[in-house]
Enzyme design. Structure first.
Site, PDB file in Angstrom:
ATOM      1  N   ARG A 116       0.857  -1.190   0.000  1.00 49.44           N
ATOM      2  CA  ARG A 116       0.000   0.000   0.000  1.00 49.44           C
ATOM      3  C   ARG A 116       0.888   1.232   0.000  1.00 49.44           C
ATOM      4  O   ARG A 116       1.796   1.358   0.832  1.00 49.44           O
ATOM      5  CB  ARG A 116      -0.868  -0.038   1.253  1.00 49.44           C
ATOM      6  CG  ARG A 116      -1.534   1.253   1.589  1.00 49.44           C
ATOM      7  CD  ARG A 116      -3.011   1.198   1.460  1.00 49.44           C
ATOM      8  NE  ARG A 116      -3.592   2.474   1.829  1.00 49.44           N
ATOM      9  CZ  ARG A 116      -4.754   2.901   1.415  1.00 49.44           C
ATOM     10  NH1 ARG A 116      -5.482   2.152   0.625  1.00 49.44           N
ATOM     11  NH2 ARG A 116      -5.215   4.056   1.776  1.00 49.44           N
ATOM     12  N   HIS A 143      -5.317   1.851  -8.541  1.00 44.88           N
ATOM     13  CA  HIS A 143      -6.007   1.325  -7.352  1.00 44.88           C
ATOM     14  C   HIS A 143      -6.881   0.148  -7.817  1.00 44.88           C
ATOM     15  O   HIS A 143      -8.115   0.229  -7.814  1.00 44.88           O
ATOM     16  CB  HIS A 143      -6.850   2.435  -6.713  1.00 44.88           C
ATOM     17  CG  HIS A 143      -7.191   2.194  -5.270  1.00 44.88           C
ATOM     18  ND1 HIS A 143      -6.959   0.989  -4.629  1.00 44.88           N
ATOM     19  CD2 HIS A 143      -7.781   2.999  -4.337  1.00 44.88           C
ATOM     20  CE1 HIS A 143      -7.365   1.072  -3.374  1.00 44.88           C
ATOM     21  NE2 HIS A 143      -7.859   2.289  -3.177  1.00 44.88           N
ATOM     22  N   GLN A 146      -9.812  -1.396  -5.589  1.00 42.71           N
ATOM     23  CA  GLN A 146     -10.957  -0.490  -5.462  1.00 42.71           C
ATOM     24  C   GLN A 146     -11.864  -0.624  -6.684  1.00 42.71           C
ATOM     25  O   GLN A 146     -13.086  -0.728  -6.562  1.00 42.71           O
ATOM     26  CB  GLN A 146     -10.468   0.957  -5.313  1.00 42.71           C
ATOM     27  CG  GLN A 146     -11.590   1.962  -5.218  1.00 42.71           C
ATOM     28  CD  GLN A 146     -12.418   1.782  -3.947  1.00 42.71           C
ATOM     29  OE1 GLN A 146     -11.879   1.749  -2.862  1.00 42.71           O
ATOM     30  NE2 GLN A 146     -13.736   1.647  -4.090  1.00 42.71           N
ATOM     31  N   ASP A 233     -13.766  11.428  -6.433  1.00 36.37           N
ATOM     32  CA  ASP A 233     -12.790  11.083  -5.398  1.00 36.37           C
ATOM     33  C   ASP A 233     -12.245  12.404  -4.830  1.00 36.37           C
ATOM     34  O   ASP A 233     -12.501  13.481  -5.382  1.00 36.37           O
ATOM     35  CB  ASP A 233     -11.659  10.234  -6.011  1.00 36.37           C
ATOM     36  CG  ASP A 233     -10.737   9.632  -4.956  1.00 36.37           C
ATOM     37  OD1 ASP A 233     -11.076   9.674  -3.752  1.00 36.37           O
ATOM     38  OD2 ASP A 233      -9.659   9.137  -5.334  1.00 36.37           O
ATOM     39  N   CYS A 272     -14.964   6.335  -3.781  1.00 36.67           N
ATOM     40  CA  CYS A 272     -14.180   5.244  -3.172  1.00 36.67           C
ATOM     41  C   CYS A 272     -13.921   5.477  -1.688  1.00 36.67           C
ATOM     42  O   CYS A 272     -13.572   4.539  -0.970  1.00 36.67           O
ATOM     43  CB  CYS A 272     -12.878   5.037  -3.928  1.00 36.67           C
ATOM     44  SG  CYS A 272     -11.791   6.449  -3.848  1.00 36.67           S
ATOM     45  N   ARG A 300     -15.307  -4.099  -0.751  1.00 32.92           N
ATOM     46  CA  ARG A 300     -13.845  -4.227  -0.639  1.00 32.92           C
ATOM     47  C   ARG A 300     -13.500  -5.533   0.086  1.00 32.92           C
ATOM     48  O   ARG A 300     -12.519  -6.189  -0.209  1.00 32.92           O
ATOM     49  CB  ARG A 300     -13.247  -3.036   0.129  1.00 32.92           C
ATOM     50  CG  ARG A 300     -13.376  -1.669  -0.556  1.00 32.92           C
ATOM     51  CD  ARG A 300     -12.547  -1.586  -1.820  1.00 32.92           C
ATOM     52  NE  ARG A 300     -11.182  -1.996  -1.582  1.00 32.92           N
ATOM     53  CZ  ARG A 300     -10.190  -1.198  -1.169  1.00 32.92           C
ATOM     54  NH1 ARG A 300     -10.429   0.073  -0.979  1.00 32.92           N
ATOM     55  NH2 ARG A 300      -8.966  -1.662  -0.990  1.00 32.92           N
TER      56      ARG A 300
HETATM   57  N1   CP Z   1     -10.715   3.558  -0.702  1.00 35.53           N
HETATM   58  C1   CP Z   1      -9.665   3.230   0.091  1.00 35.53           C
HETATM   59  O1   CP Z   1      -8.631   2.718  -0.366  1.00 35.53           O
HETATM   60  O2   CP Z   1      -9.879   3.441   1.416  1.00 35.53           O
HETATM   61  P1   CP Z   1      -8.740   3.499   2.529  1.00 35.53           P
HETATM   62  O3   CP Z   1      -7.804   4.616   2.156  1.00 35.53           O
HETATM   63  O4   CP Z   1      -9.477   3.769   3.812  1.00 35.53           O
HETATM   64  O5   CP Z   1      -8.040   2.164   2.556  1.00 35.53           O
END
Ligand code: CP
Length: 315
Positions: A116, A143, A146, A233, A272, A300
């Site tokens: 991440r 991403h 997502q 977003d 998201c 998710r």
């Molecule tokens: N949409 C998303 O990735 O959420 P987080 O940043 O909370 O993991």
């Protein structure tokens, strides 16, 4: 290809999940059908322990609510273990190489690695040196989990992908990039409205155009007209520095009730998350009847479980 006529094999032959650009339409469908099966089991309380004796490393470089919790809960539900590794508490933060880190994680019996907040090049470097599956849990450019979750949500809500149009309003960021790749591959039309200088990268747009219709404009009405889904977003992504000039340019790209009225009557709103009410979206929209943001967020969980099941060859 119509997803409803596709026969899933619950199989994925690639080692890693790095970007939707690497997936065929059939492979995207495999993720969605596997998530559907796992969600059904979750709903009736019949999770199979398909990750028993497996430990998944979660190597995270920034804050997360959805990605972290859905992986941690998903792994528990499938009978596995996880190691949460904040990047700044590893030697990576002091300059140890990605190659050395990637090689060692495999030697310690880790079954898969979720990354991440690395750059796209770093994610690819991890995958190159790692003997275990690598999953991109968000990079500066993409991403994928997502958008797989979003496609699963759209399939649940609309029952199909063919003839649907999605309009994304705002910053041409990693979510916009992955929407272009994912939506065109399942035969949806994509329209992106961003101010000049904040459109998705040209190479992504050109790649998306090989699979379907992609409109890039600075005109919100042009993008949203006839849309089945309106998506936005945050204006400033976590990988970006706070930027007042950017916020000012994006200020008029807020999804308001007036913007939603330009779309089809039965259009859905997606985000998201995390969301900033009053910035990229009006509270009346995200908290209104057309919003499906909590379904996206829930899914998710099921998509992350599907990714682990498919990459580790379990169902
Ligand atoms: N949409 C998303 O990735 O959420 P987080 O940043 O909370 O993991």
């Amino acid at each position: 290809m119509d997803i409803n006529k596709y026969t899933p094999k619950y199989r994925f032959r690639q080692k890693d999940l790095l970007s939707l650009a690497d997936l065929t339409t059939e492979e995207i469908f495999e993720f969605l059908y596997t998530a559907k099966a796992l969600k059904k089991r979750f709903r009736v309380g019949e999770n199979k322990p398909i990750l028993r004796d497996k430990t998944i490393a979660l190597l995270f470089g920034n804050a997360s609510t959805r990605t972290r919790i859905t992986f941690e809960m998903g792994i528990r539900q499938l009978g596995g273990n996880y190691l949460f590794l904040p990047k700044n508490e590893t030697q990576l933060a002091r300059g140890e190489s990605i190659k050395d880190t990637a090689v060692m994680l495999g030697r310690y019996g880790i079954a898969a690695l979720v990354l991440r907040a690395f750059t796209e090049a770093q994610v690819e470097e991890f995958a190159r040196y790692s003997t275990i599956p690598v999953i991109n849990g968000i990079s500066d450019e993409t991403h994928p989990l997502q958008i797989l979750s979003d496609l699963f949500t759209i399939w649940e809500q609309k029952g199909r992908f063919d003839d649907l149009k999605i309009a994304y309003i705002g910053d041409g960021n990693n979510v916009a990039n992955s929407l272009i790749m994912g939506c065109t591959k399942v035969n949806m039309d994509v329209a992106i409205a961003s101010p000049h200088g904040y459109s998705p990268s040209r190479s992504i747009v050109e790649r998306g155009m090989q699979f379907g219709n992609v409109l890039i404009t600075d005109d919100i009405a042009e993008a949203v007209r006839g849309a089945d889904i309106v998506y936005t977003d945050v204006f400033i992504s976590m990988s970006d520095e706070d930027d007042e000039e950017k916020k000012q340019k994006l200020a008029r790209y807020r999804v308001t009730p007036a913007v939603m009225r330009l779309a089809k009557d039965d259009a859905l709103f997606m985000h998201c998350m995390p969301a900033h009410r009053g910035e990229e979206v009006a509270a009346e929209v995200i908290d209104g009847d057309q919003s499906i943001v909590y379904d996206q967020a829930e899914n998710r969980l099921h998509i992350n479980k599907a990714a682990l099941a498919l990459l580790l060859g379990k169902k």
